[in-house]
Design a protein around this motif. Structure first.
Motif, PDB file in Angstrom:
ATOM      1  N   LYS A 405       0.865  -1.178   0.000  1.00 29.57           N
ATOM      2  CA  LYS A 405       0.000   0.000   0.000  1.00 29.57           C
ATOM      3  C   LYS A 405       0.898   1.224   0.000  1.00 29.57           C
ATOM      4  N   ILE A 406       0.345   2.311  -0.575  1.00 29.16           N
ATOM      5  CA  ILE A 406       1.150   3.514  -0.722  1.00 29.16           C
ATOM      6  C   ILE A 406       0.238   4.726  -0.653  1.00 29.16           C
ATOM      7  N   ALA A 407       0.699   5.764   0.047  1.00 31.84           N
ATOM      8  CA  ALA A 407      -0.064   7.010   0.202  1.00 31.84           C
ATOM      9  C   ALA A 407       0.567   8.089  -0.668  1.00 31.84           C
ATOM     10  N   PRO A 408      -0.170   9.177  -0.936  1.00 34.91           N
ATOM     11  CA  PRO A 408       0.393  10.265  -1.746  1.00 34.91           C
ATOM     12  C   PRO A 408       1.703  10.784  -1.167  1.00 34.91           C
ATOM     13  N   GLY A 409       2.693  10.963  -2.039  1.00 36.28           N
ATOM     14  CA  GLY A 409       4.007  11.447  -1.629  1.00 36.28           C
ATOM     15  C   GLY A 409       4.993  10.348  -1.320  1.00 36.28           C
ATOM     16  N   GLN A 410       4.568   9.090  -1.316  1.00 31.24           N
ATOM     17  CA  GLN A 410       5.457   7.981  -0.984  1.00 31.24           C
ATOM     18  C   GLN A 410       5.974   7.295  -2.246  1.00 31.24           C
ATOM     19  N   ILE A 411       7.090   6.577  -2.092  1.00 31.91           N
ATOM     20  CA  ILE A 411       7.710   5.824  -3.185  1.00 31.91           C
ATOM     21  C   ILE A 411       7.952   4.404  -2.695  1.00 31.91           C
ATOM     22  N   VAL A 412       7.695   3.419  -3.539  1.00 26.02           N
ATOM     23  CA  VAL A 412       7.934   2.015  -3.211  1.00 26.02           C
ATOM     24  C   VAL A 412       9.054   1.490  -4.103  1.00 26.02           C
ATOM     25  N   ASP A 413      10.084   0.913  -3.484  1.00 28.36           N
ATOM     26  CA  ASP A 413      11.171   0.262  -4.225  1.00 28.36           C
ATOM     27  C   ASP A 413      10.811  -1.200  -4.416  1.00 28.36           C
ATOM     28  N   LEU A 414      10.809  -1.659  -5.652  1.00 32.87           N
ATOM     29  CA  LEU A 414      10.428  -3.026  -5.982  1.00 32.87           C
ATOM     30  C   LEU A 414      11.655  -3.929  -6.049  1.00 32.87           C
ATOM     31  N   PRO A 415      11.485  -5.246  -5.894  1.00 32.72           N
ATOM     32  CA  PRO A 415      12.629  -6.172  -5.837  1.00 32.72           C
ATOM     33  C   PRO A 415      13.520  -6.133  -7.075  1.00 32.72           C
ATOM     34  N   TRP A 425      -3.341  12.873  -6.650  1.00 28.94           N
ATOM     35  CA  TRP A 425      -4.571  12.306  -7.214  1.00 28.94           C
ATOM     36  C   TRP A 425      -5.427  13.424  -7.806  1.00 28.94           C
ATOM     37  N   ARG A 426      -6.201  13.051  -8.798  1.00 28.85           N
ATOM     38  CA  ARG A 426      -7.128  13.990  -9.418  1.00 28.85           C
ATOM     39  C   ARG A 426      -8.486  13.304  -9.567  1.00 28.85           C
ATOM     40  N   ARG A 427      -9.482  14.090  -9.916  1.00 24.80           N
ATOM     41  CA  ARG A 427     -10.800  13.534 -10.206  1.00 24.80           C
ATOM     42  C   ARG A 427     -10.988  13.448 -11.718  1.00 24.80           C
ATOM     43  N   TRP A 428     -11.694  12.435 -12.129  1.00 25.19           N
ATOM     44  CA  TRP A 428     -12.076  12.350 -13.535  1.00 25.19           C
ATOM     45  C   TRP A 428     -13.590  12.509 -13.656  1.00 25.19           C
ATOM     46  N   THR A 429     -14.028  12.921 -14.807  1.00 23.15           N
ATOM     47  CA  THR A 429     -15.459  13.091 -15.079  1.00 23.15           C
ATOM     48  C   THR A 429     -15.839  12.278 -16.302  1.00 23.15           C
ATOM     49  N   LYS A 430     -17.023  11.704 -16.230  1.00 22.43           N
ATOM     50  CA  LYS A 430     -17.568  10.979 -17.377  1.00 22.43           C
ATOM     51  C   LYS A 430     -18.644  11.857 -18.001  1.00 22.43           C
ATOM     52  N   LEU A 431     -18.442  12.224 -19.246  1.00 22.84           N
ATOM     53  CA  LEU A 431     -19.352  13.109 -19.956  1.00 22.84           C
ATOM     54  C   LEU A 431     -20.079  12.350 -21.053  1.00 22.84           C
ATOM     55  N   GLN A 432     -21.332  12.664 -21.201  1.00 22.04           N
ATOM     56  CA  GLN A 432     -22.125  12.112 -22.302  1.00 22.04           C
ATOM     57  C   GLN A 432     -22.393  13.231 -23.298  1.00 22.04           C
ATOM     58  N   VAL A 433     -21.934  13.038 -24.511  1.00 18.98           N
ATOM     59  CA  VAL A 433     -22.119  14.024 -25.579  1.00 18.98           C
ATOM     60  C   VAL A 433     -23.178  13.476 -26.529  1.00 18.98           C
ATOM     61  N   SER A 434     -24.251  14.208 -26.706  1.00 25.08           N
ATOM     62  CA  SER A 434     -25.352  13.704 -27.529  1.00 25.08           C
ATOM     63  C   SER A 434     -25.878  14.795 -28.445  1.00 25.08           C
ATOM     64  N   TYR A 435     -26.301  14.370 -29.607  1.00 22.89           N
ATOM     65  CA  TYR A 435     -26.932  15.261 -30.583  1.00 22.89           C
ATOM     66  C   TYR A 435     -28.233  14.619 -31.021  1.00 22.89           C
ATOM     67  N   GLU A 436     -29.339  15.276 -30.710  1.00 25.31           N
ATOM     68  CA  GLU A 436     -30.672  14.752 -31.012  1.00 25.31           C
ATOM     69  C   GLU A 436     -31.435  15.803 -31.815  1.00 25.31           C
ATOM     70  N   PRO A 437     -31.271  15.811 -33.130  1.00 25.04           N
ATOM     71  CA  PRO A 437     -31.890  16.874 -33.936  1.00 25.04           C
ATOM     72  C   PRO A 437     -33.404  16.869 -33.897  1.00 25.04           C
ATOM     73  N   GLY A 438     -34.008  15.711 -33.610  1.00 21.53           N
ATOM     74  CA  GLY A 438     -35.464  15.653 -33.596  1.00 21.53           C
ATOM     75  C   GLY A 438     -36.077  15.793 -32.218  1.00 21.53           C
ATOM     76  N   LEU A 439     -35.257  16.157 -31.211  1.00 21.13           N
ATOM     77  CA  LEU A 439     -35.779  16.242 -29.852  1.00 21.13           C
ATOM     78  C   LEU A 439     -36.858  17.320 -29.736  1.00 21.13           C
ATOM     79  N   TRP A 440     -36.635  18.455 -30.411  1.00 24.19           N
ATOM     80  CA  TRP A 440     -37.630  19.530 -30.323  1.00 24.19           C
ATOM     81  C   TRP A 440     -38.967  19.073 -30.906  1.00 24.19           C
TER      82      TRP A 440
END
Length: 521
Positions: A405-415, A425-440
């Motif tokens: 396990k590792i926390a922000p700012g830490q480094i793990v040396d592997l064998p 860490w950052r946040r990501w967003t999931k966006l839905q892009v839609s075009y519905e010409p007949g919606l009106w």
């Protein structure tokens, strides 16, 4: 010996088929059928929306998977039989509505029906005598009827009147709304598109096919139909309830973005849940979010094999998130890490898990994998799962599996001499892009349906008649009567009495029926 069908018989059969197809009963049956055949679309995963879920479902149900595939149940709304019901419903509605429009147009041009011979047989009638002349009585009655929005017809010694033509207009409008709705849905289905893209804070995406994680479009869509714009995700804000009541419940989800057209400067905007961003007719909805730990992987030679944010997918309401970190450029061996990102990490008898959705004490729990470098084949590979073919779990010198396990700012040396650092860490967003010409058009059909239903419910078709005749003693006899052409109408008796009074009649008798009936000749 073959059966021959003569031309006259064929036309008769075709006419009978057309009459049945365009009947209101058939239209209602097709509408019900359309609703029924759409049910599998909500019960089974659909390939245009969730292709991975379709593959998982087929793997879990191999006995019926092939049959469902042949029936098109994994893509209901593009299957031939759904399209057949859809088109038959459209033809049935059009064939049903057009004749009704013709009948209604003729009714509008037709004057009110002539006065019946026996007004006292109508559901409501009044008889009396008047001191006015015949012309004065008829003129006064006609004036009253016109003031109450009746269409009138004077014919000799009588006046006929009718109102409520908007009731049938409302019925036609209501049924026409279904046609408008089907046209709008067809327009969306052919020329519309919908795509989903995950973007990390500080990054951007352009409205281009190569940028989307999932994308579906209609048969008439072309890539040139995509509006050229770019969206930068500058910051995503998420706030959760910290009190005892509804702890962890979402309170704020919003993305502060910049939007730029192909030749324009970026403009600031904000996207919130149920408050999409509209760019050139294209809607951008916020439909999901999660965490992306920022890591750096170096190989045994000290070269940076990977650096940047990695998207981890949430698995529960506290955002225990699963993800994979891949470093294919590491040498001499391929390096990969699999595990969990926990925004508020706790380790107890359940093992490591998150107890709150916000990043109060974030940690990564990972296992390390290694193997021979892979040859680039050009075949796309999921960034959310690890193909373990040819890989083995990394071990220490004493044979213990490498997990950490590792926390922000830490480094793990592997064998093997490589390292992994948890930078941020950052946040990501999931966006839905839609075009519905007949919606009106779909929205307009709903408004048309509401207007039509309102007219058919509240407009009361009614017919009234007034006749004057001179009696043997020289007095003027006034007869008034009326009937309603709709159930549950009220006020008929009052209208008939008012018509007789306008003609100067002093009532000598009334007849009232408890129910309305269509007795007009």
């Amino acid at each position: 010996m073959g059966v021959r069908v003569r031309g006259g018989d064929l036309m008769r059969y075709l006419r009978l088929f057309w009459v049945q197809l365009t009947s209101m009963r058939t239209a209602l049956l097709l509408l019900f059928t359309l609703a029924v055949v759409a049910i599998p679309g909500s019960l089974l995963p659909q390939r245009p929306v969730a292709p991975i879920r379709v593959s998982d479902w087929k793997a879990a149900n191999p006995a019926v998977a092939d049959l469902y595939e042949k029936l098109g149940l994994f893509d209901i709304y593009h299957s031939p039989w759904f399209a057949a019901v859809y088109l038959l419903l459209m033809i049935s509605l059009v064939g049903c509505i057009i004749p009704r429009i013709g009948v209604y147009a003729r009714a509008l041009r037709t004057p009110p029906p002539r006065t019946p011979r026996h007004l006292n047989r109508l559901p409501a009638s009044v008889q009396g005598t008047s001191t006015l002349s015949a012309d004065e009585a008829l003129a006064a009655g006609q004036k009253l009827l016109a003031s109450r929005r009746f269409r009138t017809r004077r014919d000799g010694d009588s006046v006929a009147a009718e109102r409520g033509y908007l009731r049938e207009f409302g019925n036609i409008l209501f049924h026409l709304s279904f046609v408008v709705m089907l046209v709008g849905l067809g327009w969306n289905s052919l020329w519309g598109y919908k795509g989903e893209v995950i973007t990390v804070e500080g990054q951007a995406f352009s409205n281009n096919l190569t940028q989307y994680d999932d994308f579906t479009a209609g048969a008439a869509f072309t890539p040139a139909d995509l509006a050229p714009f770019t969206v930068w995700i500058d910051r995503f804000t998420a706030k959760f309830e910290t009190g005892e009541v509804q702890r962890g419940a979402a309170r704020v989800f919003q993305a502060d973005v910049r939007v730029a057209h192909a030749d324009g400067t970026p403009e600031k905007a904000r996207i919130e849940v149920n408050q999409p961003l509209v760019v050139d007719g294209t809607k951008i909805h916020l439909i999901g979010h999660g965490y992306a730990p920022v890591v750096t992987v170096t190989d045994p030679q000290g070269h940076v094999a990977f650096s940047g944010p990695v998207i981890f997918l949430p698995q529960d309401g506290n955002f225990t998130s699963l993800g994979v970190i891949k470093a294919p450029d590491a040498r001499p061996d391929y390096l990969a890490f699999e595990g969990f990102f926990l925004p508020t990490a706790v380790v107890d008898e359940r093992g490591p898990h998150s107890v709150f959705p916000d990043a109060l004490s974030p940690e990564l729990f990972l296992t390390a994998w290694t193997g021979a470098p892979r040859t680039e084949t050009g075949v796309p590979e999921s960034v959310y799962s690890l193909n373990k073919t040819g890989l083995t779990q990394m071990r220490t010198a004493d044979g213990t599996l490498v997990t950490f396990k590792i926390a922000p700012g830490q480094i793990v040396d592997l064998p093997d001499g490589s390292t992994l650092s948890f930078d941020d860490w950052r946040r990501w967003t999931k966006l839905q892009v839609s075009y519905e010409p007949g919606l009106w058009l779909v929205i307009a059909s709903v408004l048309i349906a509401v207007a039509g239903v309102s007219a058919s419910l509240y407009v009361r078709p009614r017919r009234l008649w007034l006749r004057v005749s001179e009696q043997e003693d020289g007095t003027l006899r006034v007869d008034a009567g009326g009937l309603d052409r709709a159930e549950s109408a009220t006020g008929l008796n009052d209208d008939v009495a008012a018509l007789a009074a306008a003609a100067g009649a002093e009532a000598s008798g009334t007849t009232v029926s408890p129910t309305s009936q269509e007795d007009a000749p």
